[in-house]
Write a protein that holds these residues in place. Structure first.
Motif, mmCIF file in Angstrom:
data_model
loop_
_atom_site.group_PDB
_atom_site.id
_atom_site.type_symbol
_atom_site.label_atom_id
_atom_site.label_comp_id
_atom_site.label_asym_id
_atom_site.label_seq_id
_atom_site.Cartn_x
_atom_site.Cartn_y
_atom_site.Cartn_z
ATOM 1 N N PRO A 226 0.890 -1.274 0.127
ATOM 2 C CA PRO A 226 -0.070 0.059 0.010
ATOM 3 C C PRO A 226 0.724 1.165 -0.109
ATOM 4 C CG PRO A 226 -0.911 -1.493 1.482
ATOM 5 C CD PRO A 226 0.460 -2.139 1.212
ATOM 6 N N ARG A 227 2.096 1.378 0.422
ATOM 7 C CA ARG A 227 2.817 2.299 0.339
ATOM 8 C C ARG A 227 3.173 2.858 -0.897
ATOM 9 N NH1 ARG A 227 6.826 0.123 4.820
ATOM 10 N NH2 ARG A 227 6.411 -1.765 3.511
ATOM 11 N N ARG A 228 3.219 1.914 -1.856
ATOM 12 C CA ARG A 228 3.236 2.333 -3.329
ATOM 13 C C ARG A 228 2.323 3.021 -3.949
ATOM 14 N NH1 ARG A 228 7.532 3.704 -1.882
ATOM 15 N NH2 ARG A 228 8.814 2.276 -0.522
ATOM 16 N N VAL A 229 1.353 3.037 -3.503
ATOM 17 C CA VAL A 229 0.039 3.668 -4.114
ATOM 18 C C VAL A 229 0.455 5.246 -4.552
ATOM 19 C CG1 VAL A 229 -2.279 4.438 -4.087
ATOM 20 C CG2 VAL A 229 -1.745 2.094 -3.130
ATOM 21 N N LEU A 230 1.042 6.050 -3.728
ATOM 22 C CA LEU A 230 1.496 7.276 -4.048
ATOM 23 C C LEU A 230 2.538 7.376 -5.073
ATOM 24 C CD1 LEU A 230 0.787 10.293 -3.173
ATOM 25 C CD2 LEU A 230 2.803 9.769 -1.457
ATOM 26 N N THR A 231 3.376 6.358 -5.114
ATOM 27 C CA THR A 231 4.349 6.317 -6.130
ATOM 28 C C THR A 231 3.602 6.060 -7.659
ATOM 29 O OG1 THR A 231 5.851 5.090 -4.907
ATOM 30 C CG2 THR A 231 6.354 5.232 -7.272
ATOM 31 N N VAL A 232 2.555 5.104 -7.648
ATOM 32 C CA VAL A 232 1.821 4.814 -8.799
ATOM 33 C C VAL A 232 1.270 6.047 -9.335
ATOM 34 C CG1 VAL A 232 -0.263 3.576 -9.753
ATOM 35 C CG2 VAL A 232 1.486 2.244 -8.355
ATOM 36 N N PHE A 233 0.478 6.710 -8.257
ATOM 37 C CA PHE A 233 -0.314 8.118 -8.619
ATOM 38 C C PHE A 233 0.588 9.093 -9.157
ATOM 39 C CE2 PHE A 233 -4.379 6.591 -6.696
ATOM 40 C CZ PHE A 233 -4.933 7.451 -7.303
ATOM 41 N N GLY A 234 2.046 9.284 -8.522
ATOM 42 C CA GLY A 234 2.867 10.202 -8.882
ATOM 43 C C GLY A 234 3.113 9.998 -10.338
ATOM 44 N N VAL A 235 3.571 8.771 -10.767
ATOM 45 C CA VAL A 235 4.017 8.410 -12.165
ATOM 46 C C VAL A 235 2.750 8.826 -13.102
ATOM 47 C CG1 VAL A 235 4.693 6.320 -13.666
ATOM 48 C CG2 VAL A 235 5.654 6.761 -11.463
ATOM 49 N N ALA B 292 -4.731 12.029 0.915
ATOM 50 C CA ALA B 292 -3.426 12.437 0.330
ATOM 51 C C ALA B 292 -3.451 12.847 -1.163
ATOM 52 C CB ALA B 292 -2.480 11.083 0.428
ATOM 53 N N ILE B 293 -4.600 12.344 -1.822
ATOM 54 C CA ILE B 293 -4.717 12.628 -3.361
ATOM 55 C C ILE B 293 -5.548 13.699 -3.447
ATOM 56 C CG2 ILE B 293 -5.647 11.654 -5.597
ATOM 57 C CD1 ILE B 293 -2.792 10.418 -4.340
ATOM 58 N N ALA B 294 -6.377 13.914 -2.585
ATOM 59 C CA ALA B 294 -7.315 15.231 -2.416
ATOM 60 C C ALA B 294 -6.923 16.349 -2.982
ATOM 61 C CB ALA B 294 -8.182 15.352 -1.098
ATOM 62 N N PRO B 295 -5.737 16.849 -2.685
ATOM 63 C CA PRO B 295 -5.097 18.339 -3.129
ATOM 64 C C PRO B 295 -4.972 18.271 -4.640
ATOM 65 C CG PRO B 295 -3.702 17.735 -1.139
ATOM 66 C CD PRO B 295 -4.726 16.577 -1.337
ATOM 67 N N TYR B 296 -4.469 16.793 -5.138
ATOM 68 C CA TYR B 296 -4.150 16.729 -6.499
ATOM 69 C C TYR B 296 -5.614 16.900 -7.245
ATOM 70 C CZ TYR B 296 -3.185 14.577 -11.096
ATOM 71 O OH TYR B 296 -3.070 14.192 -12.467
ATOM 72 N N ALA B 297 -6.569 16.354 -6.780
ATOM 73 C CA ALA B 297 -8.101 16.247 -7.350
ATOM 74 C C ALA B 297 -8.613 17.471 -7.294
ATOM 75 C CB ALA B 297 -8.793 15.110 -6.463
ATOM 76 N N GLY B 298 -8.082 18.386 -6.237
ATOM 77 C CA GLY B 298 -8.880 19.575 -5.998
ATOM 78 C C GLY B 298 -8.073 20.392 -7.293
ATOM 79 N N PHE B 299 -6.943 20.725 -7.442
ATOM 80 C CA PHE B 299 -6.424 21.374 -8.446
ATOM 81 C C PHE B 299 -7.193 21.102 -9.877
ATOM 82 C CE2 PHE B 299 -2.936 22.644 -5.386
ATOM 83 C CZ PHE B 299 -3.044 24.012 -5.701
ATOM 84 N N GLY B 300 -7.197 19.827 -10.015
ATOM 85 C CA GLY B 300 -7.792 19.359 -11.179
ATOM 86 C C GLY B 300 -9.202 19.819 -11.410
#
Length: 185
Positions: A94-103, A159-167
């Protein structure tokens, strides 16, 4: 020709408002249930790229088809792959989910930038999409670096919410820019 541009502009305007609305709904769900339920957070993390795939399919189909829109068509398949990769990472590491989202954010940002530039002359009002694509690339690099630094922390949908917010913000501004451009004509 002007009538075709207006039809395309109106379709894109509705599409951008839909994307903004779904992003806001996703953020609200991430905050409301994603913080309390790991299962709901996982479902939201998989749903985000899955929705992006569907949205790219809608965009391509309503703007000349898949062959006429290579960035959206390619992004559709990439987003489906990312949804599967997120599901896999949630089960295995699960700690690699942020890496996947980043790529994914970095890669899809490049594709969004290309799509915005391609539509700039024919439709206009694409500067927010170009900015959004560039910011998505930067956000992706940031997520990857954060995933390396925060390697021991579990991933949450918030943790992904700010990215979604900017989108959501950029899709809303894009829709408004096309609305203003349509009124001027």
């Amino acid at each position: 020709m002007a009538q075709v541009d207006n039809v395309q502009r109106d379709g894109l305007k509705r599409y951008y408002f839909l994307r903004a609305g779904v992003s806001v709904a996703w953020i609200l769900a991430a905050v409301a249930v994603g913080t309390h339920s790991p299962l709901a957070a996982g479902a939201l993390l998989v749903a985000y790229p899955a929705w992006d795939a569907l949205a790219n399919a809608l965009d391509a189909r309503s703007n000349g088809g898949f062959a006429a829109n290579p960035p959206q068509t390619f992004n559709l398949f990439v987003s489906l792959l990312v949804a599967c990769a997120v599901l896999f990472a949630l089960q295995v590491e699960p700690r690699r989910v942020l890496t996947v989202f980043g790529v994914w954010a970095a890669f899809s940002g490049v594709l969004q930038l290309v799509a915005g530039l391609r539509r700039w002359r024919s439709v206009g009002g694409q500067w927010p999409m170009v900015l959004s694509g560039a910011q998505s690339v930067l956000a992706g690099v940031f997520m990857i670096s954060q995933s390396l630094v925060a390697g021991g922390h579990p991933m949450t949908a918030v943790a992904i919410a700010p990215y979604a917010g900017f989108g959501a913000f950029y899709f809303l501004v894009s829709g408004l820019a096309l609305a203003v451009k349509g009124r001027r004509k």
